[in-house]
Design an enzyme around this catalytic site. Structure first.
Site, PDB file in Angstrom:
ATOM      1  N   ASP A  46       0.839  -1.199   0.000  1.00 43.10           N
ATOM      2  CA  ASP A  46       0.000   0.000   0.000  1.00 43.10           C
ATOM      3  C   ASP A  46       0.876   1.252   0.000  1.00 43.10           C
ATOM      4  OD1 ASP A  46       0.859  -0.115   2.615  1.00 43.10           O
ATOM      5  OD2 ASP A  46      -1.125   0.061   3.520  1.00 43.10           O
ATOM      6  N   SER A  47       2.207   1.070  -0.005  1.00 44.98           N
ATOM      7  CA  SER A  47       3.130   2.181  -0.276  1.00 44.98           C
ATOM      8  C   SER A  47       2.788   2.817  -1.617  1.00 44.98           C
ATOM      9  CB  SER A  47       4.583   1.686  -0.273  1.00 44.98           C
ATOM     10  OG  SER A  47       4.729   0.550  -1.095  1.00 44.98           O
ATOM     11  N   ASP A  85      -1.079  -6.186  -0.244  1.00 47.36           N
ATOM     12  CA  ASP A  85      -1.299  -5.543   1.051  1.00 47.36           C
ATOM     13  C   ASP A  85      -2.787  -5.344   1.311  1.00 47.36           C
ATOM     14  OD1 ASP A  85       0.493  -4.873   3.024  1.00 47.36           O
ATOM     15  OD2 ASP A  85       1.268  -3.109   1.975  1.00 47.36           O
ATOM     16  N   LYS A 115      -0.940  -9.352   3.083  1.00 40.97           N
ATOM     17  CA  LYS A 115      -0.159  -8.881   4.239  1.00 40.97           C
ATOM     18  C   LYS A 115      -1.025  -7.887   5.013  1.00 40.97           C
ATOM     19  CE  LYS A 115       3.348  -5.769   3.820  1.00 40.97           C
ATOM     20  NZ  LYS A 115       2.802  -4.624   4.587  1.00 40.97           N
ATOM     21  N   GLU A 117      -1.006  -5.317   8.781  1.00 38.63           N
ATOM     22  CA  GLU A 117      -0.167  -4.708   9.807  1.00 38.63           C
ATOM     23  C   GLU A 117      -0.741  -4.940  11.205  1.00 38.63           C
ATOM     24  OE1 GLU A 117       0.416  -0.560   8.896  1.00 38.63           O
ATOM     25  OE2 GLU A 117       1.154  -0.983   6.876  1.00 38.63           O
ATOM     26  N   GLU A 184       9.658  -3.775  10.290  1.00 35.20           N
ATOM     27  CA  GLU A 184      10.014  -2.483   9.680  1.00 35.20           C
ATOM     28  C   GLU A 184      10.549  -1.505  10.726  1.00 35.20           C
ATOM     29  OE1 GLU A 184       7.181  -0.834   6.940  1.00 35.20           O
ATOM     30  OE2 GLU A 184       8.265   1.079   6.834  1.00 35.20           O
TER      31      GLU A 184
HETATM   32  O1  KIV Z   1       3.569  -1.036   1.571  1.00 39.53           O
HETATM   33  C1  KIV Z   1       4.725  -1.481   1.502  1.00 39.53           C
HETATM   34  O2  KIV Z   1       5.426  -1.324   0.493  1.00 39.53           O
HETATM   35  C2  KIV Z   1       5.236  -2.201   2.644  1.00 39.53           C
HETATM   36  C3  KIV Z   1       6.702  -2.475   2.702  1.00 39.53           C
HETATM   37  C4  KIV Z   1       7.421  -1.213   3.003  1.00 39.53           C
HETATM   38  C5  KIV Z   1       7.042  -3.554   3.632  1.00 39.53           C
HETATM   39  O3  KIV Z   1       4.499  -2.537   3.520  1.00 39.53           O
END
Ligand code: KIV
Length: 277
Positions: A46-47, A85, A115, A117, A184
């Site tokens: 989600d970056s 994500d 993934k 958090e 992280e």
């Molecule tokens: O969103 C993302 O790219 C991430 C990585 C920085 C691990 O969660």
């Protein structure tokens, strides 16, 4: 669909002490390049909210955004495992919504895992998504979706209580069934303790060399995003400069009519052309 790198490969790599490689991708072309370069796992992070959409955090990203980008990445990837994500609020409201959103990222987005958090507080969601036969990767430490709680993108786990909580979080995530955990922006030696405390691999970003694998945001690694420059990023190329030079050259050649040349143009028969005047 058979992939070279799977959840089993993650666990085997830890057993064999082989480091795991992971990078982010958000579109077809970059995903294809990463896959052809032999990267084992691709995170559609989600970056993308920051490096693709231009927001100053990841909080605006939606499940539909994730599905759109996961699908594009999936079209470019043959071998790497794709992890999508789960964005902010997609797994915070209820177990049911968490399963539905994770399922959409797999079914519509074509990812092989999701993934999310958080630690002990998300264990019920991890268990439920796992029970729906969806592999889950954990993510603890500087979890960007908590930026407002942390008061900024700050290193986590420097104090005893915080560090102990992160160790407990990792163990709880393992018990809940994650196949790997992203660590992280935490101190290197805390990451070492966590890595030694769990049987699933840890994937570090700003967590030092003892993690079982590493992940970076590809735009950072390639020098294509300059709004933030975390200490943990190693820039392997400066593509912003390469792109700017190429674009300037293109613009100059358009102005001076050096581009396009004859080889870039299509011809037409004189007999046809003569009828057009
Ligand atoms: O969103 C993302 O790219 C991430 C990585 C920085 C691990 O969660």
């Amino acid at each position: 669909m058979s992939k070279n790198f799977t959840v089993t490969s993650f666990l085997n790599a830890k057993g064999k002490k082989e480091k795991i490689t992971m990078l982010t991708a958000y579109d077809y072309s970059m995903a294809k390049i990463l896959d052809e370069s032999g990267i084992e796992s691709i995170l559609v992070g989600d970056s993308l909210g920051m490096v693709v959409q231009g927001y100053n955090s990841t909080l605006e990203v939606t499940v539909d955004d994730m599905i759109y980008h996961c699908r594009a990445v999936a079209r470019g990837v043959k071998n790497a495992m794709i992890i999508g994500d789960m964005p902010f609020l997609s797994y915070h409201i209820s177990v049911e919504e968490s399963i539905r959103n994770a399922g959409r990222i797999i079914q519509e987005g074509k990812a092989q895992a999701v993934k999310l958090e958080g630690g002990i507080e998300v264990v019920d969601k991890v268990k439920a998504i796992r029970a729906a036969q969806i592999p889950v990767m954990g993510h603890i430490g500087l979890t960007p979706q908590s930026v407002n709680v942390f008061g900024g993108f700050k290193v986590q786990g420097r104090h005893v209580e915080q560090a102990q909580k992160l160790i407990e979080d990792a163990k709880a995530l393992e018990t809940a069934g994650v196949f790997a955990i992203v660590l992280e922006a935490i101190p290197e030696n805390l990451a070492k303790i966590i890595t030694e405390s769990v049987n699933v691999p840890t994937i570090g970003i700003g967590a030092g060399k003892y993690c079982d694998g590493q992940v970076l945001v590809t735009n950072d690694l390639l020098g294509m995003y300059s709004d933030l420059s975390p200490k943990f990023v190693k820039q392997y190329a400066n593509l912003s400069e390469v792109i700017k030079e190429a674009v300037k050259q293109y613009a100059n050649e358009v102005k001076s009519v050096e581009f396009p040349e004859a080889k870039h143009a299509f011809s037409i028969e004189d007999s046809v052309l003569s009828k057009l005047y």
